[in-house]
Motif scaffolding. Structure first.
Motif, mmCIF file in Angstrom:
data_model
loop_
_atom_site.group_PDB
_atom_site.id
_atom_site.type_symbol
_atom_site.label_atom_id
_atom_site.label_comp_id
_atom_site.label_asym_id
_atom_site.label_seq_id
_atom_site.Cartn_x
_atom_site.Cartn_y
_atom_site.Cartn_z
ATOM 1 N N ALA A 81 19.861 27.379 -32.997
ATOM 2 C CA ALA A 81 20.592 26.040 -33.404
ATOM 3 C C ALA A 81 21.578 25.377 -32.101
ATOM 4 N N GLU A 82 22.017 24.561 -32.567
ATOM 5 C CA GLU A 82 23.337 22.930 -31.041
ATOM 6 C C GLU A 82 24.584 23.743 -31.841
ATOM 7 N N ALA A 83 24.541 23.806 -30.420
ATOM 8 C CA ALA A 83 26.530 24.498 -30.289
ATOM 9 C C ALA A 83 27.357 24.111 -31.576
ATOM 10 N N ALA A 84 27.196 22.636 -32.363
ATOM 11 C CA ALA A 84 27.907 22.405 -33.826
ATOM 12 C C ALA A 84 27.509 23.362 -34.722
ATOM 13 N N VAL A 85 26.320 24.342 -35.090
ATOM 14 C CA VAL A 85 26.049 25.331 -35.948
ATOM 15 C C VAL A 85 27.170 25.994 -35.615
ATOM 16 N N TYR A 86 26.962 26.407 -34.069
ATOM 17 C CA TYR A 86 27.464 27.315 -33.367
ATOM 18 C C TYR A 86 29.040 27.589 -33.841
ATOM 19 N N GLU A 87 30.233 25.825 -34.475
ATOM 20 C CA GLU A 87 31.228 25.402 -34.279
ATOM 21 C C GLU A 87 31.046 25.789 -35.830
ATOM 22 N N MET A 88 30.905 25.840 -36.767
ATOM 23 C CA MET A 88 30.807 25.806 -37.605
ATOM 24 C C MET A 88 31.307 27.021 -38.207
ATOM 25 N N ILE A 89 29.375 27.838 -37.119
ATOM 26 C CA ILE A 89 29.790 29.957 -37.694
ATOM 27 C C ILE A 89 31.538 30.219 -37.230
ATOM 28 N N GLU A 90 31.953 29.840 -36.169
ATOM 29 C CA GLU A 90 33.221 30.382 -35.151
ATOM 30 C C GLU A 90 34.338 30.350 -36.725
ATOM 31 N N LEU A 136 30.096 28.362 -46.647
ATOM 32 C CA LEU A 136 28.666 28.543 -46.334
ATOM 33 C C LEU A 136 28.053 28.242 -46.555
ATOM 34 N N PRO A 137 27.785 27.114 -48.072
ATOM 35 C CA PRO A 137 26.775 25.943 -48.505
ATOM 36 C C PRO A 137 26.715 24.775 -48.075
ATOM 37 N N ARG A 138 28.165 24.247 -47.503
ATOM 38 C CA ARG A 138 28.211 23.508 -46.794
ATOM 39 C C ARG A 138 27.756 22.826 -45.550
ATOM 40 N N ALA A 139 28.002 24.152 -44.912
ATOM 41 C CA ALA A 139 27.462 24.941 -43.460
ATOM 42 C C ALA A 139 26.212 24.926 -43.075
ATOM 43 N N LEU A 140 25.464 25.150 -44.089
ATOM 44 C CA LEU A 140 24.216 25.892 -44.542
ATOM 45 C C LEU A 140 23.423 24.282 -44.685
ATOM 46 N N GLN A 187 20.193 31.138 -51.391
ATOM 47 C CA GLN A 187 19.822 32.098 -52.525
ATOM 48 C C GLN A 187 20.941 33.007 -53.088
ATOM 49 N N ARG A 188 21.233 33.744 -51.670
ATOM 50 C CA ARG A 188 22.444 35.138 -52.107
ATOM 51 C C ARG A 188 23.652 34.691 -51.720
ATOM 52 N N TRP A 189 23.420 33.558 -51.360
ATOM 53 C CA TRP A 189 25.776 33.201 -51.517
ATOM 54 C C TRP A 189 25.267 32.467 -53.525
#
Lengths: 492, 276
Positions: A105-114, A120-124, A147-149
């Motif tokens: 994934a790109e850096a932006a995704v990791y930013e969201m995770i951090e 979570l659903p919006r991040a996904l 689905q798990r969310w």
């Protein structure tokens, strides 16, 4: 007829009579028993700590320190449960990170995770492009995680319903700010938490059958797996129910569409309507009865009027309701819209025939000799009517009025269009001239059929039914006692 | 009642001649002149012409349905209660035509009190019963009322029996007491004439005797007109007797004379018990 036959006939008739009386009493018991038991449930129940929290926060009632102590104790018992929920959320984010790793994934995704921003659903959804373009095939993994969310979110919602907001959450809607206030409902909600349901369509010849599936199956191997067993074992500790006599149910305002509080607005509304009805129908009815019995000549016109009155007594009450709307509200404009005044006028029209008929009978039953005595002393006709005839007819007149009060208190149809609203504050006396009110019969109907969450407020409905029945019963008992006392006084 | 009526009259120790002379003394207080009462088309009282002396007891006798009650009720216009009732001829009270349009019935009934066949006290206290008349005629002060009530009850010979139970319900009194209470109630508005419609017919002999004594005591203070079908009672209490038969006045005269030397055959037949 033979003596034997006559005796047999006599006895069978008496037996039949006793049988019907017993049948009636049994029916009454079967009818009233559950009403009383369930109605009492509105007043006497096992209240959870959430109930006491509500009472403390909204009415300032209750022993503050004690209630707060119990709240703290309950919170402590809930801690492990909330912990599991938080840990499972972590697990979901971890899974997200794993997917991100796998699909570069790109850096932006990791930013969201951090930062865990947004949720979570919006991040996904935001990460979807980044993880599926250019030959990266993260879609299935993302779908599975989403689905798990969703399953997790459903679980959290069940927990919120049961125990109130999760730590750190804030809701505007009152019903979301508290968990279950009644132990009985809490157990139902626990069942909802423990079991999901599904429909079994395996037999094509039958409609789908509802089957309960333990929710724990959806969370095998996760941090919330032990939550279900914990919730089941520790519900008592998390809600701390104790038997409570909530007599203020009668006198408390209702909050958030009857989810909390009592039924005072409806009780007060019914009192206003009943008393108002009698203030209008009582004097009018008595005067009309006195006129018909004492003044009117026996012409065909008077007979016609009398027939009309009898017919009116048989008109369905919904017709009176529509009439009240058309006449008092739309034509006379006694108020801008529905109001207690319009409702009382409509109910007065409804009970007038009964009041007039019964009062007329009572007045006619006054011995002619009383009237002669008064007239022979030089009393005028109206003086005779007011000082001798009406006092002597008082037991009958009062009985008719009080029984009509019972009827007015219990009528639903006439007030639907003229006076009743589902929710409202208790009215001040002067507001009754212009404002509608909740009223017991209408609210019972409303809660049973039209309320958004009928099952949640059943106890309110039962409480209202009990209150209404007791009110009407009290009115009738008053009538009987009053009648007996006045009759005794008149007999000497 | 084995006594013959003529004996009853004689036992009062009055000489017929004196009485007759006495009766002619003043002008009559009630005067009927060809007076008739109709119920619909039925003539209940037919052309009665009669003068009733003031301050005396006048008995109206006759068999059931002879119109004696109707005649009595005509005097205080109680027949007005019956819608089909109308009258012809003249009935005058102290020269005033009672059926003149515009006559104030309330004032008339204040002057002409009435006691009914069955005791009919109101279902109120003894006090309120007697005070009813004075109250409707505008007397409200408690002291004034107390005086009127006591005076009326004394005149009705009831005061001693009820003075401690003035606030009790009148219906708790005995039948005889109730009837005397009704008399007291009638006297409380201070009438000139008291009409009595078979006042003792619903009472036992003892109570009857008390009522009759009472009538004797009231004689002279009020003009009393009493309807009775008990001839012995008429003979015992009245100064003058009128005999009505089928709506007609058959004979009218001093009681002693009418019972001892009736002028009409019908009267004689009636008082000797051949009919009625």
């Amino acid at each position: 007829m033979h003596l034997g036959t006559r005796k047999v006939l006599d006895r069978s008739f008496a037996g039949l009579g006793i049988f019907s009386v017993v049948l009636m009493s049994a029916a009454l018991l079967v009818l009233l028993g559950p009403i009383f038991v369930r109605g009492l449930g509105a007043f006497v129940f096992r209240a959870t700590v959430e109930h006491h929290r509500f009472i403390l926060e909204h009415f300032g009632r209750g022993d503050r320190r004690q209630v707060q102590g119990r709240i703290a104790a309950a919170r402590q018992s809930r801690e492990p449960l909330y912990d599991m929920i938080a840990r499972h959320e972590d697990e979901l984010w971890q899974s997200f990170r794993a997917i991100a790793d796998r699909h570069k994934a790109e850096a932006a995704v990791y930013e969201m995770i951090e930062s865990r921003e947004p949720d979570l659903p919006r991040a996904l959804r935001a990460a979807r492009y980044s993880l599926t373009e250019d030959g990266r095939h993260g879609r299935d993994a993302l779908d599975a995680l989403e689905q798990r969310w969703e399953v997790f979110e459903e679980l959290r919602e069940k927990v919120r319903v049961l125990l109130g907001p999760l730590p750190g959450e804030q809701f505007a809607l009152l019903r979301k700010q508290y968990g279950q206030t009644r132990w009985g409902r809490a157990q139902v909600k626990l069942h909802d938490l423990l079991y999901d349901y599904d429909y079994d369509y395996s037999d094509p010849n039958q409609m789908g059958r509802k089957v309960y599936v333990p929710r724990v199956e959806q969370f095998e191997g996760t941090a919330v797996e032990p939550l279900f067993a914990y919730a089941e074992d520790n519900l008592h500790a998390m809600l701390l129910p104790r038997w409570t006599f909530y007599w203020r149910f009668l006198f408390d305002e209702s909050f958030d569409a009857h989810f909390f509080g009592g039924i005072w607005p409806a009780v007060l509304g019914t009192l206003y309507l009943t008393v108002g009805t009698m203030l209008i129908a009582g004097p009018t009815g008595i005067i009309a009865a006195a006129y018909l019995a004492e003044y009117a000549r026996q012409t065909w016109r008077v007979s016609l009027i009398r027939t009309c009155i009898s017919t009116l007594a048989g008109v369905p009450s919904i017709v009176f309701g529509l009439f009240g709307l058309a006449f008092f509200v739309n034509t006379l404009h006694v108020s801008d819209s529905r109001s207690v005044l319009a409702g009382a006028l409509t109910l007065a029209v409804l009970v007038l025939p009964t009041v007039i008929r019964a009062s007329e009978e009572a007045i006619r039953a006054v011995p002619q000799t009383y009237k002669e005595a008064a007239l022979s002393l030089g009393a005028t006709k109206w003086r005779t009517t007011f000082t001798v005839v009406l006092p002597a007819a008082l037991p009958g007149v009062l009985t008719s009025i009080i029984i009509s009060m019972g009827r007015a208190a219990g009528e639903t149809a006439p007030i639907i269009f003229t006076a009743a609203v589902s929710l409202g504050k208790p009215l001040k006396l002067w507001q009754t001239l212009s404002q509608p009110t909740p009223a017991l019969p209408w609210n019972i109907y409303n809660l049973a059929t039209e309320h958004e969450a009928v099952d949640e407020i059943r106890h309110v409905q039962y409480g209202m039914v009990l209150t209404l029945i007791v009110m009407v019963l009290a009115l009738n008992v008053t009538a009987i006692i009053l009648r007996a006392r006045i009759s005794r006084k008149l007999r000497g | 009642m084995a006594m013959r009526i003529s004996d009853v009259v004689r036992s009062r120790d009055m000489r017929p001649a004196d009485e007759a002379a006495d009766l002619q003394a003043g002008p009559p207080i009630v005067e009927a002149d060809d007076f008739s009462v109709f119920y619909g088309s039925t003539e209940a009282v037919c052309g009665v012409t009669l003068g009733i002396p003031a301050g005396k007891v006048t008995a109206v006798i006759g068999p059931s349905g002879c119109g004696k009650s109707t005649f009595l009720r005509a005097i205080n216009r109680m027949n007005d209660l019956i819608p089909s009732c109308r009258t012809t001829g003249k009935l005058m009270l102290e020269g005033q035509d009672l059926y003149e349009p515009g006559l104030d019935v309330v004032t008339l009934r204040r002057t002409v009190g009435m006691v009914f066949q069955k005791p009919n006290p109101f279902p109120k206290s003894v006090f309120d019963n007697v005070a009813y008349g004075p109250r409707i005629h505008g007397s409200h002060s408690r002291q004034e009322l107390s005086e009127v009530v006591e005076g009326s009850l004394r005149r009705a010979a009831l005061w001693e029996e009820v003075k401690d139970r003035l606030s009790d319900n009148a219906l708790s009194l005995s039948g005889g007491q109730q009837q005397r209470l009704c008399i007291a109630r009638a006297l409380a508005v201070d009438p000139d004439i008291v009409l009595m419609d078979e006042p003792a017919s619903a009472l036992d002999p003892r109570s009857t005797a008390r009522i009759e004594d009472l009538i004797g005591e009231l004689r002279g203070h009020y003009t009393i007109i009493i309807v009775t079908h008990n001839m012995q009672q008429a003979a015992r209490v009245s100064d003058m007797t009128a005999f009505l038969y089928e709506g007609r006045l058959v004979e009218c005269g001093p009681t002693a004379r009418l019972f001892t030397k009736p002028r009409e055959q019908e009267t004689e037949d009636y008082i000797t018990g051949r009919f009625g």
